[in-house]
Design a protein around this motif. Structure first.
Motif, PDB file in Angstrom:
ATOM      1  N   ALA A   1     -14.933 -13.076 -41.757  1.00 28.28           N
ATOM      2  CA  ALA A   1     -14.732 -12.035 -40.584  1.00 28.28           C
ATOM      3  C   ALA A   1     -13.373 -11.823 -40.291  1.00 28.28           C
ATOM      4  CB  ALA A   1     -15.736 -12.286 -39.451  1.00 28.28           C
ATOM      5  N   LYS A   2     -12.559 -12.960 -40.384  1.00 29.15           N
ATOM      6  CA  LYS A   2     -11.176 -12.819 -39.768  1.00 29.15           C
ATOM      7  C   LYS A   2     -10.596 -11.977 -40.684  1.00 29.15           C
ATOM      8  CE  LYS A   2     -11.534 -17.683 -37.980  1.00 29.15           C
ATOM      9  NZ  LYS A   2     -11.012 -18.860 -37.830  1.00 29.15           N
ATOM     10  N   SER A   3     -10.667 -11.724 -41.775  1.00 34.52           N
ATOM     11  CA  SER A   3      -9.792 -10.833 -42.683  1.00 34.52           C
ATOM     12  C   SER A   3     -10.029  -9.412 -42.463  1.00 34.52           C
ATOM     13  CB  SER A   3     -10.353 -11.073 -44.238  1.00 34.52           C
ATOM     14  OG  SER A   3     -11.749 -10.860 -44.380  1.00 34.52           O
ATOM     15  N   LYS A   4     -11.201  -9.040 -41.708  1.00 31.57           N
ATOM     16  CA  LYS A   4     -11.450  -7.644 -41.274  1.00 31.57           C
ATOM     17  C   LYS A   4     -10.207  -7.013 -40.361  1.00 31.57           C
ATOM     18  CE  LYS A   4     -15.086  -7.374 -43.705  1.00 31.57           C
ATOM     19  NZ  LYS A   4     -15.447  -6.524 -44.876  1.00 31.57           N
ATOM     20  N   ALA A   5      -9.968  -5.838 -40.189  1.00 29.28           N
ATOM     21  CA  ALA A   5      -9.044  -5.347 -39.105  1.00 29.28           C
ATOM     22  C   ALA A   5      -9.565  -5.420 -37.890  1.00 29.28           C
ATOM     23  CB  ALA A   5      -9.003  -3.851 -39.561  1.00 29.28           C
ATOM     24  N   GLN A   6      -8.483  -6.005 -37.213  1.00 30.62           N
ATOM     25  CA  GLN A   6      -8.678  -6.468 -35.842  1.00 30.62           C
ATOM     26  C   GLN A   6      -8.265  -5.082 -34.687  1.00 30.62           C
ATOM     27  OE1 GLN A   6      -9.953  -9.365 -34.536  1.00 30.62           O
ATOM     28  NE2 GLN A   6     -10.181 -10.284 -36.534  1.00 30.62           N
ATOM     29  N   LEU A   7      -9.165  -4.917 -34.040  1.00 31.24           N
ATOM     30  CA  LEU A   7      -8.995  -3.729 -32.903  1.00 31.24           C
ATOM     31  C   LEU A   7      -8.690  -4.211 -31.538  1.00 31.24           C
ATOM     32  CD1 LEU A   7     -11.770  -1.700 -34.405  1.00 31.24           C
ATOM     33  CD2 LEU A   7      -9.409  -1.240 -34.797  1.00 31.24           C
ATOM     34  N   GLY A   8      -8.576  -5.467 -31.267  1.00 27.02           N
ATOM     35  CA  GLY A   8      -8.127  -5.811 -30.017  1.00 27.02           C
ATOM     36  C   GLY A   8      -9.601  -6.181 -29.208  1.00 27.02           C
ATOM     37  N   ALA A   9      -9.248  -6.342 -27.954  1.00 24.99           N
ATOM     38  CA  ALA A   9     -10.552  -6.637 -26.867  1.00 24.99           C
ATOM     39  C   ALA A   9     -11.390  -5.690 -26.818  1.00 24.99           C
ATOM     40  CB  ALA A   9     -10.064  -6.951 -25.467  1.00 24.99           C
ATOM     41  N   PHE A  10     -12.761  -5.924 -26.945  1.00 27.30           N
ATOM     42  CA  PHE A  10     -13.733  -4.787 -26.758  1.00 27.30           C
ATOM     43  C   PHE A  10     -13.556  -3.633 -25.818  1.00 27.30           C
ATOM     44  CE2 PHE A  10     -17.792  -3.576 -24.444  1.00 27.30           C
ATOM     45  CZ  PHE A  10     -18.224  -2.743 -25.356  1.00 27.30           C
ATOM     46  N   HIS A  11     -13.339  -3.876 -24.598  1.00 30.41           N
ATOM     47  CA  HIS A  11     -13.189  -2.971 -23.674  1.00 30.41           C
ATOM     48  C   HIS A  11     -11.689  -2.166 -23.675  1.00 30.41           C
ATOM     49  CE1 HIS A  11     -16.739  -4.766 -21.652  1.00 30.41           C
ATOM     50  NE2 HIS A  11     -16.905  -3.502 -21.452  1.00 30.41           N
ATOM     51  N   HIS A  12     -10.930  -2.474 -24.507  1.00 28.06           N
ATOM     52  CA  HIS A  12      -9.656  -1.979 -24.714  1.00 28.06           C
ATOM     53  C   HIS A  12      -9.198  -2.020 -26.173  1.00 28.06           C
ATOM     54  CE1 HIS A  12      -9.665  -3.814 -20.743  1.00 28.06           C
ATOM     55  NE2 HIS A  12      -9.168  -2.858 -20.382  1.00 28.06           N
ATOM     56  N   ILE A  13     -10.309  -1.467 -27.037  1.00 24.37           N
ATOM     57  CA  ILE A  13      -9.717  -1.366 -28.385  1.00 24.37           C
ATOM     58  C   ILE A  13      -9.012  -0.114 -28.667  1.00 24.37           C
ATOM     59  CG2 ILE A  13     -11.954  -2.018 -29.064  1.00 24.37           C
ATOM     60  CD1 ILE A  13     -12.701   0.848 -30.064  1.00 24.37           C
ATOM     61  N   ASN A  14      -7.965  -0.305 -29.863  1.00 23.89           N
ATOM     62  CA  ASN A  14      -7.174   0.605 -30.056  1.00 23.89           C
ATOM     63  C   ASN A  14      -7.782   1.663 -30.846  1.00 23.89           C
ATOM     64  OD1 ASN A  14      -5.064   2.118 -31.578  1.00 23.89           O
ATOM     65  ND2 ASN A  14      -3.698   0.416 -31.347  1.00 23.89           N
ATOM     66  N   VAL A  15      -8.079   2.934 -30.203  1.00 26.36           N
ATOM     67  CA  VAL A  15      -8.782   3.937 -30.698  1.00 26.36           C
ATOM     68  C   VAL A  15      -8.189   4.348 -32.026  1.00 26.36           C
ATOM     69  CG1 VAL A  15      -9.770   6.238 -30.313  1.00 26.36           C
ATOM     70  CG2 VAL A  15      -9.906   4.558 -28.439  1.00 26.36           C
ATOM     71  N   GLU A  16      -6.923   4.690 -31.908  1.00 25.44           N
ATOM     72  CA  GLU A  16      -6.168   5.329 -33.173  1.00 25.44           C
ATOM     73  C   GLU A  16      -6.123   4.398 -34.326  1.00 25.44           C
ATOM     74  OE1 GLU A  16      -2.136   5.961 -32.305  1.00 25.44           O
ATOM     75  OE2 GLU A  16      -2.495   7.627 -30.716  1.00 25.44           O
ATOM     76  N   ALA A  17      -6.143   3.084 -34.143  1.00 28.57           N
ATOM     77  CA  ALA A  17      -6.331   2.181 -35.197  1.00 28.57           C
ATOM     78  C   ALA A  17      -7.758   2.124 -35.758  1.00 28.57           C
ATOM     79  CB  ALA A  17      -5.898   0.884 -34.635  1.00 28.57           C
ATOM     80  N   ALA A  18      -8.759   2.280 -34.774  1.00 27.55           N
ATOM     81  CA  ALA A  18     -10.099   2.429 -35.303  1.00 27.55           C
ATOM     82  C   ALA A  18     -10.218   3.496 -36.089  1.00 27.55           C
ATOM     83  CB  ALA A  18     -10.774   2.505 -33.869  1.00 27.55           C
ATOM     84  N   LEU A  19      -9.686   4.654 -35.676  1.00 28.42           N
ATOM     85  CA  LEU A  19      -9.955   5.967 -36.520  1.00 28.42           C
ATOM     86  C   LEU A  19      -9.050   6.015 -37.854  1.00 28.42           C
ATOM     87  CD1 LEU A  19      -9.403   8.741 -33.550  1.00 28.42           C
ATOM     88  CD2 LEU A  19     -11.550   8.072 -34.870  1.00 28.42           C
ATOM     89  N   ALA A  20      -8.134   5.156 -37.867  1.00 28.41           N
ATOM     90  CA  ALA A  20      -7.306   5.052 -38.966  1.00 28.41           C
ATOM     91  C   ALA A  20      -8.128   4.340 -40.213  1.00 28.41           C
ATOM     92  CB  ALA A  20      -5.981   4.224 -38.779  1.00 28.41           C
ATOM     93  N   LEU A  21      -9.320   3.572 -39.785  1.00 27.16           N
ATOM     94  CA  LEU A  21     -10.243   2.908 -40.623  1.00 27.16           C
ATOM     95  C   LEU A  21     -11.189   3.707 -40.999  1.00 27.16           C
ATOM     96  CD1 LEU A  21     -10.482  -0.218 -38.583  1.00 27.16           C
ATOM     97  CD2 LEU A  21      -9.133  -0.053 -40.748  1.00 27.16           C
ATOM     98  N   LYS A  22     -11.348   4.995 -40.679  1.00 29.22           N
ATOM     99  CA  LYS A  22     -12.294   6.128 -41.085  1.00 29.22           C
ATOM    100  C   LYS A  22     -13.830   5.701 -40.824  1.00 29.22           C
ATOM    101  CE  LYS A  22      -9.107   8.185 -44.422  1.00 29.22           C
ATOM    102  NZ  LYS A  22      -9.014   8.552 -45.716  1.00 29.22           N
ATOM    103  N   PRO A  23     -14.000   5.098 -39.669  1.00 26.31           N
ATOM    104  CA  PRO A  23     -15.393   4.865 -39.358  1.00 26.31           C
ATOM    105  C   PRO A  23     -16.451   5.906 -39.208  1.00 26.31           C
ATOM    106  CG  PRO A  23     -14.366   4.910 -37.219  1.00 26.31           C
ATOM    107  CD  PRO A  23     -13.317   5.088 -38.444  1.00 26.31           C
ATOM    108  N   THR A  24     -17.650   5.365 -39.771  1.00 24.82           N
ATOM    109  CA  THR A  24     -18.733   6.559 -39.464  1.00 24.82           C
ATOM    110  C   THR A  24     -19.755   5.909 -38.761  1.00 24.82           C
ATOM    111  OG1 THR A  24     -19.865   5.294 -41.186  1.00 24.82           O
ATOM    112  CG2 THR A  24     -18.584   7.482 -41.885  1.00 24.82           C
ATOM    113  N   LEU A  25     -19.510   4.694 -38.162  1.00 25.37           N
ATOM    114  CA  LEU A  25     -20.547   4.013 -37.089  1.00 25.37           C
ATOM    115  C   LEU A  25     -19.964   2.962 -36.461  1.00 25.37           C
ATOM    116  CD1 LEU A  25     -23.552   3.690 -36.175  1.00 25.37           C
ATOM    117  CD2 LEU A  25     -23.785   2.076 -38.209  1.00 25.37           C
TER     118      LEU A  25
END
Length: 273
Positions: free
Chosen positions: A56-80
């Protein structure tokens, strides 16, 4: 919701096509559950403390739950995104941009089982989830059988400076109950509460459970014995197992119960000498 709408909802959320999601797992227990049911390849991003299994440590890290990096999250092209709280700015932003949101916040031991089945249905790993839950239920049944006649007054030390414990709405309250431990502050209908020391002493717990995170556990054991006497039993809880409502919960319960049983046996042996 009419029958047609309900049918469409179920087809949309639970169809095989939905199994190919790109998932943001925004809680450690979500990450653990997804890996445990074989959905690791669908996880593209995680948050702090998503540290088990090692992969799990090899997955992209987005920071703390309540303060995730939205731009970094969107760059991963999430659907869920699977989260414990849908009412945060980041989750609302992702939802507004078309990312589907699922809630995973079990608050009981049985709720953990249902949550794993839910995640299995979401990811197309229903049979894997069912097999895991069947195993967990079998292990839980043994714990319940061993502690069926117990109701030992127990204090759970959430924190020590200042002193906090759990109320009846806490996840750990149900974990304790399943093990024959009676929460001495079960009448407090809240997750946690600050407790004056004199009130904790007046509750007369026979067992004190101390999580091993961010404190000197040996010092805490000496502290409780000083105030409650040598007869109080102080147990050490692994928070990574007991505080995360995921697939390792029963393992944590078994470890705590074994520690309790061993200390009880030692005490009986000493008294017999």
């Amino acid at each position: 919701m009419n029958k047609l709408a309900l049918s469409l909802f179920c087809v949309f959320w639970l169809s095989p096509a939905y199994a190919a999601e790109r998932i943001l797992a925004l809680a450690p227990h979500v990450c653990e559950s997804l890996f445990a049911i074989g959905a690791a390849d669908q996880v593209v991003g995680v948050v702090d403390y998503c540290d088990f299994p090692e992969e799990a440590k090899s997955k992209a890290q987005l920071g703390a739950f309540h303060h995730i990096n939205v731009e970094a999250a969107l760059a991963l092209k999430p659907t869920l995104v699977i989260t414990t709280d849908t009412n945060t700015a980041a989750i609302r932003a992702l939802s507004d941009l078309g990312v589907k949101v699922a809630l995973s916040a079990p608050n009981s031991v049985d709720g953990v089982m249902q949550d794993i089945l839910f995640l299995g249905a979401l990811t197309g790993h229903t049979s894997d989830a069912e097999a895991l839950v069947a195993q967990m239920q079998q292990q839980l049944a043994k714990i319940r059988a061993e502690t069926a006649n117990l109701s030992v007054p127990t204090f759970y030390e959430v924190w020590h400076q200042p002193l906090y414990t759990i109320g009846s709405k806490a996840f750990i309250h149900d974990v304790m109950k399943q093990m024959g431990m009676r929460n001495v502050f079960a009448d407090a209908h809240m997750d946690s509460l600050r407790i004056p020391m004199e009130v904790a002493l007046a509750a007369k717990p026979e067992v004190v459970v101390v999580p091993t995170e961010k404190r000197d556990v040996e010092a805490r054991e000496l502290f409780w014995k000083q105030w409650l006497g040598d007869d109080v039993m102080v147990l050490r809880a692994n928070p990574d197992l007991l505080h995360r409502p995921g697939p390792r919960l029963i393992e944590g319960m078994r470890a705590l119960l074994l520690q309790w049983q061993e200390k009880t046996a030692e005490r009986v042996t000493v008294k017999a000498l």
